[in-house]
Design a protein around this motif. Structure first.
Motif, short mmCIF file in Angstrom:
data_model
loop_
_atom_site.label_atom_id
_atom_site.label_comp_id
_atom_site.label_asym_id
_atom_site.label_seq_id
_atom_site.Cartn_x
_atom_site.Cartn_y
_atom_site.Cartn_z
N LEU A 290 5.17 -46.73 24.93
CA LEU A 290 6.53 -47.02 24.46
C LEU A 290 7.49 -45.86 24.70
O LEU A 290 8.70 -46.04 24.68
N ILE A 291 6.94 -44.67 24.89
CA ILE A 291 7.78 -43.52 25.24
C ILE A 291 7.08 -42.72 26.33
O ILE A 291 5.88 -42.90 26.56
N GLU A 292 7.84 -41.84 26.96
CA GLU A 292 7.25 -41.01 28.01
C GLU A 292 6.46 -39.88 27.37
O GLU A 292 5.40 -39.49 27.86
N GLY A 293 6.98 -39.35 26.27
CA GLY A 293 6.25 -38.33 25.52
C GLY A 293 6.91 -36.97 25.56
O GLY A 293 6.67 -36.14 24.69
N ARG A 294 7.73 -36.73 26.56
CA ARG A 294 8.36 -35.42 26.68
C ARG A 294 9.84 -35.44 26.33
O ARG A 294 10.56 -34.48 26.60
#
Length: 212
Positions: A150-154
């Motif tokens: 759901l998100i890229e993380g960075r």
DNA sequence: ACCCAGGGTCATA
DNA sequence: TATGACCATGGG
């Protein structure tokens, strides 16, 4: 089923933040920076036993004294300075009761200006001590939602905070429980390895990110 | 003997 | 703006 409901179904209600007073919650927020909560509990117990769980006592205590109380929580030299800076700020602003009247944005800015208080610590304090509708972003949040794809993380902290807040509304009770559940999940089963086998929330732990 | 934990600051490029 | 070093104890 929403991620929140799945977490709640697996881990149950959390009733955060551990701590009897708002001040104790704030102390915990500073001491738990990159530190296991079990170690923070020992430091807080030391402060309590010494009757030093007040802003005045902490500001007045000599550095060595404060260090000896904080020792179990790690980073004790740094945290002694941070905790003293925070308590000095509290007193300078007239105490917790007075700060409780400040609008959330102004309070957040002021917290971030205190040495040793970064975005997550500020938001812990805003949500759990001042009961403001602020969503806390931590390493677990990034890890879990990254694995969900759901998100890229960075993404930067503020980007993620706004993402969650826009999607979830202004529900303090929901934010409170949600972050607690995310930490509970991270603590119990969702370790840093690619995916865990014990996790009761398999979709949360089976890495949807293709590689590694 | 590792690894990591409920981050943040500071120096460097 | 974006990395990396650094901080330090205790439990697995």
């Amino acid at each position: 089923m929403s991620v929140y409901r799945r977490l709640h179904a697996a881990h149950g209600p959390q009733f955060w933040w551990p701590g009897d007073t708002r001040f104790e919650i704030m102390v915990g927020a500073v001491l738990t920076q990159n530190t296991a909560w079990s170690n923070v509990e020992k430091a807080i117990a030391n402060l309590r036993a010494a009757k030093a769980l007040t802003p005045h006592a902490i500001v007045a205590a000599p550095h060595r004294q404060l260090v000896s109380w904080l020792k179990p929580s790690g980073y004790f030299n740094i945290k002694a300075k941070r905790l003293r800076a925070f308590c000095a700020w509290l007193l300078q602003q007239g105490g917790v009761r007075r700060l409780a009247h400040w609008p959330t944005d102004r309070l957040r800015e002021a917290l971030l200006a205190v040495h040793g208080v970064g975005p997550e610590t500020a938001d812990d304090i805003l949500l759990y001590a001042f009961e403001r509708p602020v969503f806390v972003i931590d390493a677990y949040t990034r890890r879990i939602f990254m694995r969900l794809g759901l998100i890229e993380g960075r993404e930067k902290y503020e980007v993620l905070r706004k993402l969650f807040e826009d999607r979830l509304g202004d529900d303090v009770t929901l934010f409170n429980e949600y972050h607690a559940l995310i930490v509970a999940h991270g603590k119990d089963v969702c370790r840093p390895r690619p995916h865990c086998t014990r996790c009761r929330l398999r979709p949360l732990c089976a890495s949807p990110v293709a590689n590694n």
